[in-house]
Design a protein around this motif. Structure first.
Motif, PDB file in Angstrom:
ATOM      1  N   GLU A   8       0.833  -1.212   0.000  1.00 14.86           N
ATOM      2  CA  GLU A   8       0.000   0.000   0.000  1.00 14.86           C
ATOM      3  C   GLU A   8       0.863   1.255   0.000  1.00 14.86           C
ATOM      4  O   GLU A   8       0.558   2.246  -0.676  1.00 14.86           O
ATOM      5  CB  GLU A   8      -0.927  -0.005   1.209  1.00 14.86           C
ATOM      6  N   GLU A   9       1.960   1.216   0.757  1.00 15.42           N
ATOM      7  CA  GLU A   9       2.862   2.365   0.824  1.00 15.42           C
ATOM      8  C   GLU A   9       3.582   2.596  -0.498  1.00 15.42           C
ATOM      9  O   GLU A   9       3.998   3.727  -0.793  1.00 15.42           O
ATOM     10  CB  GLU A   9       3.887   2.162   1.947  1.00 15.42           C
TER      11      GLU A   9
ATOM     12  N   LEU B 203      -5.697  -8.683  -4.288  1.00 17.28           N
ATOM     13  CA  LEU B 203      -6.570  -8.435  -5.434  1.00 17.28           C
ATOM     14  C   LEU B 203      -7.397  -7.157  -5.267  1.00 17.28           C
ATOM     15  O   LEU B 203      -7.424  -6.310  -6.174  1.00 17.28           O
ATOM     16  CB  LEU B 203      -7.473  -9.646  -5.671  1.00 17.28           C
ATOM     17  N   PRO B 204      -8.077  -6.952  -4.135  1.00 19.60           N
ATOM     18  CA  PRO B 204      -8.872  -5.717  -3.976  1.00 19.60           C
ATOM     19  C   PRO B 204      -8.016  -4.461  -4.073  1.00 19.60           C
ATOM     20  O   PRO B 204      -8.458  -3.441  -4.612  1.00 19.60           O
ATOM     21  CB  PRO B 204      -9.483  -5.870  -2.573  1.00 19.60           C
ATOM     22  N   LEU B 205      -6.790  -4.550  -3.575  1.00 22.14           N
ATOM     23  CA  LEU B 205      -5.883  -3.402  -3.595  1.00 22.14           C
ATOM     24  C   LEU B 205      -5.532  -3.022  -5.036  1.00 22.14           C
ATOM     25  O   LEU B 205      -5.586  -1.845  -5.418  1.00 22.14           O
ATOM     26  CB  LEU B 205      -4.623  -3.743  -2.812  1.00 22.14           C
TER      27      LEU B 205
ATOM     28  N   ASP C 112     -13.984 -14.780 -13.271  1.00 23.19           N
ATOM     29  CA  ASP C 112     -15.090 -13.990 -12.741  1.00 23.19           C
ATOM     30  C   ASP C 112     -14.632 -13.010 -11.663  1.00 23.19           C
ATOM     31  O   ASP C 112     -15.311 -12.024 -11.381  1.00 23.19           O
ATOM     32  CB  ASP C 112     -16.171 -14.919 -12.182  1.00 23.19           C
ATOM     33  N   MET C 113     -13.485 -13.296 -11.043  1.00 24.35           N
ATOM     34  CA  MET C 113     -12.919 -12.369 -10.059  1.00 24.35           C
ATOM     35  C   MET C 113     -12.265 -11.160 -10.727  1.00 24.35           C
ATOM     36  O   MET C 113     -11.975 -10.160 -10.066  1.00 24.35           O
ATOM     37  CB  MET C 113     -11.858 -13.083  -9.214  1.00 24.35           C
ATOM     38  N   GLY C 114     -11.967 -11.291 -12.027  1.00 21.46           N
ATOM     39  CA  GLY C 114     -11.337 -10.179 -12.729  1.00 21.46           C
ATOM     40  C   GLY C 114     -10.039 -10.498 -13.428  1.00 21.46           C
ATOM     41  O   GLY C 114      -9.415  -9.607 -14.030  1.00 21.46           O
ATOM     42  N   PHE C 115      -9.608 -11.752 -13.384  1.00 24.24           N
ATOM     43  CA  PHE C 115      -8.372 -12.134 -14.063  1.00 24.24           C
ATOM     44  C   PHE C 115      -8.642 -12.312 -15.562  1.00 24.24           C
ATOM     45  O   PHE C 115      -9.610 -12.967 -15.956  1.00 24.24           O
ATOM     46  CB  PHE C 115      -7.818 -13.439 -13.490  1.00 24.24           C
TER      47      PHE C 115
END
Length: 409
Positions: A74-75, A96-98, A127-130
């Motif tokens: 995140e940093e 993944l959400p990040l 379906d998760m976005g990959f």
């Protein structure tokens, strides 16, 4: 099919693109499973922007993340955003959400470390976005084809060349156990390649596992290398979208020669005329490698047997040509009547003026030369040079920056 090459440094990234890769994959400091590679840091994103052009660039964030790693990621988000990255390769769904939050336009590729080995899993990841999966390396071509057929709108990338891991899709704990260096945190000590003398099971005392031993190796745990250059049509028929070469920690020479061979083979497969195709393919034997196999693609029998041979090193990588100097540059006065040219070298290993060296290029298999001169930074003739020294090479051969120098070992 896309040709995807490894790049553990800026220099390797340049050679991956220069020698024919459509895309390259890199690691970012602290988040890559090749922690011992140079990886990318500081302001190197500026250099990448200059050499990337219309090629693709993928970044591996494929360690298994602890909470402290996620905090660090995140940093680093703002810094990572400076890179011209087209896709992230990840194995840990915790980030993944990040990535979806901060990089909504970037593709997500599922690392082979995630062990995706069936169609249901593939569809779930899609379906998760990959947009792409790199399935477990233990799959056969038939299994890969089934996933491709059952999971619509999902790309499949497979490894086609390079080292194979002893453990299932690289999930190995041997290094952590023996050397306290976790392979799943990017710090593998390659314990499977160590020299072992005896293996005895406690319930069968005096009964030893047979051990084949060479001068510098043992074969008990050492996997064969993967080489699929003669089976590209089979991969295409199975629906494979991207061909991945292993080796971010290997040399510029490895990156260039292997990428070039697969580029020529792919071009031929697409109907282009490639002169001396077999010679380009045979160049793979001139790069340091273990015994070749086809992995798990056509069955398990071949890959389940360890290699009985040590590394084969037929050629030594000497360096690269970084600059062609102007005709007005100071030349050493040779006795040759031929026109000569001057080049600056980046020397990797010792070169002697008595050597017979070979130059290779993206479209030059090799040029042999034994009539060159080595010059120091003052343009004075020298007999030898070593890594790190300012060196110029004078020859009657017409060469280009990006050419590689080698010598038969």
């Amino acid at each position: 099919m896309e040709l995807l090459s490894p790049a553990g440094s800026i220099e390797k990234l340049f050679y991956a693109y220069e020698y024919g890769a459509d895309a390259a994959y890199i690691g970012l400091k602290n988040f890559s499973l090749r922690a011992k590679a140079d990886n990318f840091r500081d302001d190197e994103y500026n250099e990448i922007k200059k050499i990337k052009k219309n090629k693709k660039l993928y970044a591996a964030l494929n360690i298994y993340f602890h909470d402290s790693d996620i905090k660090l990621l995140e940093e680093e988000i703002e810094y990572i955003s400076l890179y011209p990255i087209d896709a992230f390769i990840i194995s840990d769904l915790g980030i993944l959400p990040l990535l979806q939050k901060y990089f909504p336009g970037k593709e997500l590729h599922l690392s082979t470390q995630a062990n995706c080995v069936n169609s249901n899993s593939a569809k779930l990841y899609r379906d998760m976005g990959f947009s792409r999966i790199i399935p477990g390396r233990e799959l056969s071509l038939k299994e890969i084809e089934a996933i491709k057929n059952n999971a619509e709108n999902l790309e499949v990338e497979v490894f086609v060349h390079g080292a194979m891991c002893l453990a299932y899709s690289g999930r190995c704990f041997l290094s952590k156990y023996l050397a306290d260096r976790s392979a799943n945190k990017g710090d593998c000590s390659h314990s499977c390649r160590w020299q072992y003398r005896v293996l005895e099971e406690s319930e069968r005392q005096g009964e030893f596992f047979p051990l084949l031993e060479g001068e510098n190796f043992t074969s008990i745990l050492s996997s064969k290398d993967l080489c699929m250059i003669d089976h590209l049509q089979d991969l295409k028929n199975a629906g494979v979208d991207s061909l991945k070469i292993e080796g971010r920690m290997k040399s510029v020479y490895y990156t260039a020669v292997v990428t070039r061979a697969y580029r020529k083979a792919l071009d031929s497969l697409m109907g282009k005329t490639v002169e001396n195709l077999e010679t380009y393919k045979n160049e793979l034997l001139k790069v340091s490698h273990r015994e070749f196999s086809t992995g798990f693609f056509f069955g398990k029998d071949e890959i389940e047997m360890p290699t009985f041979k040590a590394y084969e090193r037929e050629y030594a990588f000497l360096g690269t040509i970084t600059e062609a100097l102007t005709p007005e540059a100071c030349f050493y006065e040779s006795n040759s009547s031929k026109e000569t040219f001057l080049y600056r070298l980046d020397v990797k290993n010792q070169i002697r003026d008595s050597d017979t060296i070979e130059y290779i290029g993206p479209d030059i298999i090799y040029l042999e030369d034994s009539g060159f001169y080595l010059l120091d930074e003052n343009m004075k003739k020298i007999e030898k040079t070593d890594h790190g020294k300012v060196t110029y090479l004078q020859t009657d051969r017409i060469l280009d920056p990006g050419y590689i120098l080698r010598r038969r070992s």
